[in-house]
Scaffold this active site. Structure first.
Site, PDB file in Angstrom:
ATOM      1  CE  LYS A 174      -4.994  -3.464  -0.352  1.00 30.70           C
ATOM      2  NZ  LYS A 174      -5.795  -4.289   0.558  1.00 30.70           N
ATOM      3  NE  ARG A 204      -8.669   0.815   2.641  1.00 32.53           N
ATOM      4  CZ  ARG A 204      -7.460   0.266   2.792  1.00 32.53           C
ATOM      5  NH1 ARG A 204      -6.420   0.767   2.192  1.00 32.53           N
ATOM      6  NH2 ARG A 204      -7.331  -0.812   3.532  1.00 32.53           N
ATOM      7  NE  ARG A 226      -1.630  -8.773   8.405  1.00 30.29           N
ATOM      8  CZ  ARG A 226      -2.017  -7.927   7.457  1.00 30.29           C
ATOM      9  NH1 ARG A 226      -1.526  -8.015   6.242  1.00 30.29           N
ATOM     10  NH2 ARG A 226      -2.915  -7.006   7.711  1.00 30.29           N
ATOM     11  NE  ARG A 241      -2.173  -4.031  10.075  1.00 32.99           N
ATOM     12  CZ  ARG A 241      -2.392  -3.875   8.764  1.00 32.99           C
ATOM     13  NH1 ARG A 241      -1.412  -4.090   7.911  1.00 32.99           N
ATOM     14  NH2 ARG A 241      -3.547  -3.506   8.305  1.00 32.99           N
ATOM     15  NE  ARG A 249      -8.173  -4.136   8.260  1.00 36.29           N
ATOM     16  CZ  ARG A 249      -7.154  -5.010   8.360  1.00 36.29           C
ATOM     17  NH1 ARG A 249      -7.008  -5.732   9.461  1.00 36.29           N
ATOM     18  NH2 ARG A 249      -6.303  -5.133   7.387  1.00 36.29           N
TER      19      ARG A 249
HETATM   20  P1  ADP Z   1      -5.516  -3.389   4.773  1.00 38.13           P
HETATM   21  O1  ADP Z   1      -5.626  -3.175   3.300  1.00 38.13           O
HETATM   22  O2  ADP Z   1      -4.820  -4.654   5.118  1.00 38.13           O
HETATM   23  O3  ADP Z   1      -6.820  -3.185   5.501  1.00 38.13           O
HETATM   24  P2  ADP Z   1      -3.862  -1.009   5.088  1.00 38.13           P
HETATM   25  O4  ADP Z   1      -2.553  -1.144   5.748  1.00 38.13           O
HETATM   26  O5  ADP Z   1      -3.879  -0.734   3.619  1.00 38.13           O
HETATM   27  O6  ADP Z   1      -4.623  -2.342   5.462  1.00 38.13           O
HETATM   28  O7  ADP Z   1      -4.747   0.125   5.802  1.00 38.13           O
HETATM   29  C1  ADP Z   1      -4.990   0.106   7.185  1.00 38.13           C
HETATM   30  C2  ADP Z   1      -6.060   1.151   7.560  1.00 38.13           C
HETATM   31  O8  ADP Z   1      -5.605   2.465   7.200  1.00 38.13           O
HETATM   32  C3  ADP Z   1      -7.397   0.999   6.854  1.00 38.13           C
HETATM   33  O9  ADP Z   1      -8.235   0.042   7.466  1.00 38.13           O
HETATM   34  C4  ADP Z   1      -7.938   2.439   6.956  1.00 38.13           C
HETATM   35  O10 ADP Z   1      -8.448   2.717   8.246  1.00 38.13           O
HETATM   36  C5  ADP Z   1      -6.697   3.288   6.753  1.00 38.13           C
HETATM   37  N1  ADP Z   1      -6.494   3.613   5.320  1.00 38.13           N
HETATM   38  C6  ADP Z   1      -5.493   3.142   4.514  1.00 38.13           C
HETATM   39  N2  ADP Z   1      -5.628   3.604   3.256  1.00 38.13           N
HETATM   40  C7  ADP Z   1      -6.739   4.393   3.260  1.00 38.13           C
HETATM   41  C8  ADP Z   1      -7.425   5.144   2.262  1.00 38.13           C
HETATM   42  N3  ADP Z   1      -7.007   5.174   0.987  1.00 38.13           N
HETATM   43  N4  ADP Z   1      -8.547   5.829   2.613  1.00 38.13           N
HETATM   44  C9  ADP Z   1      -8.996   5.825   3.877  1.00 38.13           C
HETATM   45  N5  ADP Z   1      -8.414   5.122   4.874  1.00 38.13           N
HETATM   46  C10 ADP Z   1      -7.292   4.419   4.585  1.00 38.13           C
END
Ligand code: ADP
Length: 241
Positions: A33, A108, A147, A180, A191
């Site tokens: 993404k 999400r 990663r 990370r 996750r």
């Molecule tokens: P990925 O999609 O690779 O898991 P992101 O960088 O998009 O990673 O997000 C990392 C973390 O940030 C998520 O696992 C969550 O804890 C938090 N997060 C990001 N976007 C949201 C969201 N829209 N709602 C709730 N938590 C979020």
């Protein structure tokens, strides 16, 4: 007039609908993404809005929100909807979003998607184009746990799929690569479970709408970007470059 007031006034003054180019890139962690959203945003000449990046920035700055977010992110859980909705709402009111944006990592949950529908309706008078990137579970595990990134230049490597020339070191900067915290295997599994439980239902929420598209995320990044650009072209959103 304060910047915030100016941008709200400008947004309200826009002819609703005409400038609405809201793209949502949906998919599990590791689907690509971030990479694809960045490419598409650059092509369209609009901002790339990643809620993960916004939250990591807060964590890095040690703000109150950042302190709260750090523990939740490291457990592989989601931040409360209300908090993330508010963060996105404030961001969408900024002037640079007036001609469109690409959302990465938001919505999400179904509650976030409902909130986004309301925000877009109110601010721009439209709904989003949603692109769902599909990648199977085992490949996601490999992509995420392998990663590594360069803290200096942001280059991304993968110990299984795209290793650096010298293990653990950035080809360009010579810096030690970092993992990370939420890419550790036990957090990755959490996750992905969170995705299945809370985010996957969004696919059903959007499926059946006119502007919902499925894209195979297992191919080369450029092939995926090309397909996404073509899809956006098919709804009348030509690339800026
Ligand atoms: P990925 O999609 O690779 O898991 P992101 O960088 O998009 O990673 O997000 C990392 C973390 O940030 C998520 O696992 C969550 O804890 C938090 N997060 C990001 N976007 C949201 C969201 N829209 N709602 C709730 N938590 C979020």
């Amino acid at each position: 007039m304060a910047v915030q007031d100016a941008s709200v006034a400008r947004l309200e003054g826009l002819k609703k609908g005409v400038n609405c180019r809201a793209v949502v890139v949906l998919g599990p962690p590791g689907a690509g993404k971030g990479t694809q959203s960045r490419m598409i945003a650059a092509k369209m000449g609009v901002p790339h809005l990643s809620t993960g990046d916004m939250l990591r920035e807060q964590v890095g700055r040690g703000t109150k929100l950042g302190k709260k977010a750090a523990a939740i992110m490291q457990a592989g859980d989601l931040l409360p909807d209300e908090l993330v909705n508010r963060m996105v709402r404030e961001r969408l009111k900024q002037l640079d979003c007036a001609h469109g944006f690409v959302l990465d990592g938001y919505p999400r949950t179904v509650a976030q998607a409902r909130s986004l529908d309301q925000m877009l309706g109110r601010l721009f008078g439209c709904g989003p184009v949603v692109i769902h990137l599909q990648v199977e579970y085992n490949e996601l595990i490999q992509r995420l746990t392998g990663r590594r990134s360069c803290p200096a230049c942001g280059a991304i490597y993968n110990v299984f799929l795209k290793p650096p020339m010298q293990p653990g070191v950035c080809d360009a900067e010579g810096e030690a690569l970092s993992l990370r915290l939420d890419d550790q295997e036990h957090v990755v599994r959490e996750r992905l479970a969170t995705y299945e439980n809370l985010t996957r239902p969004l696919v059903d929420y959007y499926r059946g709408r006119d502007n919902f598209f499925e894209v195979d995320g297992r191919r080369q990044p450029q092939a995926i970007t090309d397909q996404m650009s073509a899809l956006l072209g098919s709804v009348g959103w030509q690339a800026a470059t």
